[in-house]
Design an enzyme around this catalytic site. Structure first.
Site, PDB file in Angstrom:
ATOM      1  N   HIS A  27       0.815  -1.219   0.000  1.00  0.00           N
ATOM      2  CA  HIS A  27       0.000   0.000   0.000  1.00  0.00           C
ATOM      3  C   HIS A  27       0.853   1.275   0.000  1.00  0.00           C
ATOM      4  O   HIS A  27       0.318   2.372  -0.103  1.00  0.00           O
ATOM      5  CB  HIS A  27      -1.003  -0.002   1.163  1.00  0.00           C
ATOM      6  N   ASP A  71      -0.092  -7.692   1.806  1.00  0.00           N
ATOM      7  CA  ASP A  71       0.328  -6.292   1.708  1.00  0.00           C
ATOM      8  C   ASP A  71       1.854  -6.200   1.759  1.00  0.00           C
ATOM      9  O   ASP A  71       2.449  -5.761   2.739  1.00  0.00           O
ATOM     10  CB  ASP A  71      -0.314  -5.501   2.856  1.00  0.00           C
ATOM     11  N   SER A 164       4.229   2.425   8.168  1.00  0.00           N
ATOM     12  CA  SER A 164       3.830   1.441   7.166  1.00  0.00           C
ATOM     13  C   SER A 164       5.048   0.991   6.368  1.00  0.00           C
ATOM     14  O   SER A 164       5.864   1.810   5.938  1.00  0.00           O
ATOM     15  CB  SER A 164       2.809   2.048   6.202  1.00  0.00           C
ATOM     16  N   GLY A 165       5.160  -0.333   6.171  1.00  0.00           N
ATOM     17  CA  GLY A 165       6.273  -0.856   5.396  1.00  0.00           C
ATOM     18  C   GLY A 165       7.546  -1.071   6.182  1.00  0.00           C
ATOM     19  O   GLY A 165       8.483  -1.689   5.694  1.00  0.00           O
TER      20      GLY A 165
END
Length: 211
Positions: A27, A71, A164-165
């Site tokens: 994402h 994801d 995120s990530g």
């Protein structure tokens, strides 16, 4: 630690897993992105940092943005990272972590709302992995076997939106990739949810080998 920028704005965390490859969340692919390696102070020019263009962005073929499944995304750097004391790859966890494992997370979560050119320092925190049963109870109907929960003892999470990530590191290996969780994360008693790297180990190796 690597970070992903969308033009000049910080977008996501990431992990260097070889000289040519960076792992992050699917994402995080929001548009033209590039990678900065060896960062500590996010919006300050540092002698340790390396900028790399992304030659290929390979999103897991099963990625579903609605339920966060799969994801995960590999980024192939246009030119290899120069390895030194500031920039080193992290090995992938081939084995899944048992519940209660002490792990670390790191990122720049307070950077999402920060102005550019403001000092934003990389932070690191300790979390513990949580059983699949407890994870499913915290997020009924929203987690599956590809996901791993980790949080603070007594409840809560230390990974927030801006991470995120980013990496969940257990026993010196990359065990998870920050995917999603409760918002606002600072006040939640629920854990953070990560893509469980051990479940993607074969896909990651095969995809890097093929590309």
């Amino acid at each position: 630690q690597p970070c992903i920028f969308d033009r000049s704005r910080y977008n996501c965390g990431a992990t260097l897993i070889s000289q040519r490859w960076v792992l992050t969340a699917a994402h995080c692919h929001t548009g033209p992105i590039h990678v900065r390696l060896g960062k500590y102070n996010l919006y300050t020019r540092e002698g340790s940092e390396q900028h790399r263009a992304v030659a290929k962005a390979l999103i897991h073929p099963g990625y579903n943005c609605t339920d966060h499944n799969n994801d995960i995304m590999l980024l192939k750097l246009h030119t290899p990272a120069a390895l030194n004391r500031y920039v080193q790859p992290l090995g992938l966890a081939s084995r899944c972590a048992e519940p209660g494992k002490q792990c670390s997370i790191s990122g720049w979560s307070n950077a999402i709302n920060a102005q550019e050119n403001v000092s934003v320092i990389l932070y690191c925190s300790t979390v513990h992995t949580i059983s699949d049963e407890q994870c499913a109870a915290d997020f009924p109907g929203h987690v599956n076997g590809n996901m791993l929960c980790a949080g603070l003892r007594g409840g809560g999470t230390d990974s927030c939106e801006g991470d995120s990530g980013g990496p969940l590191v257990c026993d010196g290996k990359l065990q998870g990739v920050v995917s999603w969780g409760d918002v606002p994360c600072l006040s939640t008693l629920k854990p953070g949810v990560y893509m469980n790297v051990c479940k993607y180990y074969n896909w990651l190796l095969a995809t890097m080998w093929a590309n």
